[in-house]
Design a protein around this motif. Structure first.
Motif, short mmCIF file in Angstrom:
data_model
loop_
_atom_site.label_atom_id
_atom_site.label_comp_id
_atom_site.label_asym_id
_atom_site.label_seq_id
_atom_site.Cartn_x
_atom_site.Cartn_y
_atom_site.Cartn_z
N ALA A 101 -5.57 -8.62 -3.50
CA ALA A 101 -4.20 -9.06 -3.22
C ALA A 101 -3.35 -9.07 -4.48
N THR A 102 -3.97 -9.39 -5.61
CA THR A 102 -3.24 -9.37 -6.88
C THR A 102 -2.84 -7.95 -7.26
N VAL A 104 -2.11 -5.56 -5.18
CA VAL A 104 -0.94 -5.24 -4.35
C VAL A 104 0.30 -5.95 -4.88
N THR A 105 0.13 -7.22 -5.25
CA THR A 105 1.26 -8.00 -5.76
C THR A 105 1.83 -7.39 -7.03
N ILE A 158 -5.27 -9.64 2.72
CA ILE A 158 -4.87 -9.01 1.45
C ILE A 158 -3.43 -8.52 1.54
N PHE A 159 -3.11 -7.87 2.65
CA PHE A 159 -1.75 -7.35 2.84
C PHE A 159 -0.73 -8.49 2.88
N GLY A 162 -0.29 -10.00 -0.65
CA GLY A 162 0.41 -9.07 -1.53
C GLY A 162 1.87 -8.93 -1.20
N SER A 165 3.87 -12.24 -2.25
CA SER A 165 3.71 -12.82 -3.59
C SER A 165 4.37 -12.02 -4.72
N TRP A 166 4.96 -10.87 -4.43
CA TRP A 166 5.43 -9.99 -5.48
C TRP A 166 6.80 -10.36 -6.10
N THR A 169 6.89 -11.63 -9.80
CA THR A 169 6.49 -10.56 -10.73
C THR A 169 7.63 -9.58 -10.93
N SER A 223 -3.59 -16.09 -5.43
CA SER A 223 -4.11 -15.32 -4.30
C SER A 223 -5.36 -15.97 -3.72
#
Length: 296
Positions: A101-102, A104-105, A158-159, A162, A165-166, A169, A223
């Motif tokens: 997940a990280t 993806v993020t 996971i999707f 991700g 959470s982006w 960032t 995550s």
């Protein structure tokens, strides 16, 4: 023979690794993370997978709610399954979901942040409005809604993590890109006819990679905690053991009132220790990227 550029990069990397290892918090976090990572990779050697099967456990004579003294090493649950097997195999899912997940993020956040910061203009405005929308919407309710709609599986979790959470960032990377693109070496490359792709690849990304790496190590515990929360709420994969699912089963089967501490304490401590390890590593990397943080 290595080029001078490669020699400088090798010397810089070695210097960072030495400084990281000299930092006690970073060293402790790395050692703890290596231990849990080794346990997750060696799960088939440490715990028999049949311990996750209630039928196989019953055939093996495992007691219901057996304490560690009666069923070594961590007792059994309400279905006579081995708590040790659930803890070891659950570490795989919790760490895998947290890391995947990280990725993806960080990938989405970096793409949005670099694009918005480097190209600017109307594109920057549109991307930042989308980012602000995700920041305004409460994170956990949005994740719960998406997990409910998409279904209960590891890849959906996971999707969901991700996708939700982006934004932080993206804003962090955009701010750094806005600073880097104003420097003289970027203007020099433009004057020599370098393309935007070349400038981003050779000048922008190397100067924001340290920040991205530090942010990634701080995003992993978020995550992991999000996966634990969704699994605790019953939105995780019901076919796979995870620390969050263990806490969910312990809660609904009243492990606390039964004084079955061996069922809820190991996953709780595992989550706490792993999250703390990633946090220590992330803070150390942040101090290496910005030495001014070490004085705070």
């Amino acid at each position: 023979m290595t080029s001078p550029t490669m020699q400088r990069r090798l010397a810089s990397t070695t210097n960072v690794l030495v400084r990281f290892w000299r930092s006690r918090p970073g060293r402790i976090g790395l050692i703890v993370l290596v231990v849990f990572g080794a346990m997750a990779l060696a799960a088939p050697l440490l715990a028999d997978r049949s311990g996750l099967d209630a039928v196989a456990s019953r055939r093996a004579g495992a007691p219901q709610w057996g304490s560690p003294s009666t069923w070594w090493p961590l007792g059994t649950d309400h279905l006579r399954r081995s708590v040790w097997a659930q803890f070891v195999w659950g570490s795989r899912i919790s760490l895998f979901v947290g890391l995947a997940a990280t990725v993806v993020t960080i990938a989405v956040g970096t793409l949005v942040g670099v694009t918005a910061g480097f190209f600017g203009g109307r594109l920057d405005g549109v991307l930042m409005r989308v980012t602000e929308w995700f920041l305004v919407v409460p994170f956990l309710p949005l994740a719960i809604v998406l997990a409910t709609v998409l279904g209960r599986s590891v890849w959906n979790i996971i999707f969901v993590i991700g996708v939700t959470s982006w934004p932080s960032t993206a804003r962090l990377v955009r701010a750094q890109v806005l600073t880097v693109k104003q420097r003289l070496f970027v203007d020099r490359s433009r004057s020599l006819g370098a393309s935007s792709a070349y400038i981003v690849r050779r000048h922008i990304m190397p100067n924001v990679s340290g920040l991205i790496l530090a942010n990634a190590t701080l995003a992993v515990p978020i995550s992991i905690l999000t996966e634990t929360t969704l699994s605790f709420l019953g939105l995780g994969d019901p076919q796979r053991a995870s620390w969050g699912k263990m806490l969910n089963d312990a809660f609904f089967e009243s492990a606390i009132t039964r004084n079955a501490w061996w069922y809820f304490l190991p996953p709780g401590l595992g989550i706490l220790v792993v999250v703390l390890a990633f946090t220590l590593i992330g803070q150390t990397l942040e101090q290496l990227a910005d030495p001014r943080l070490a004085d705070r």
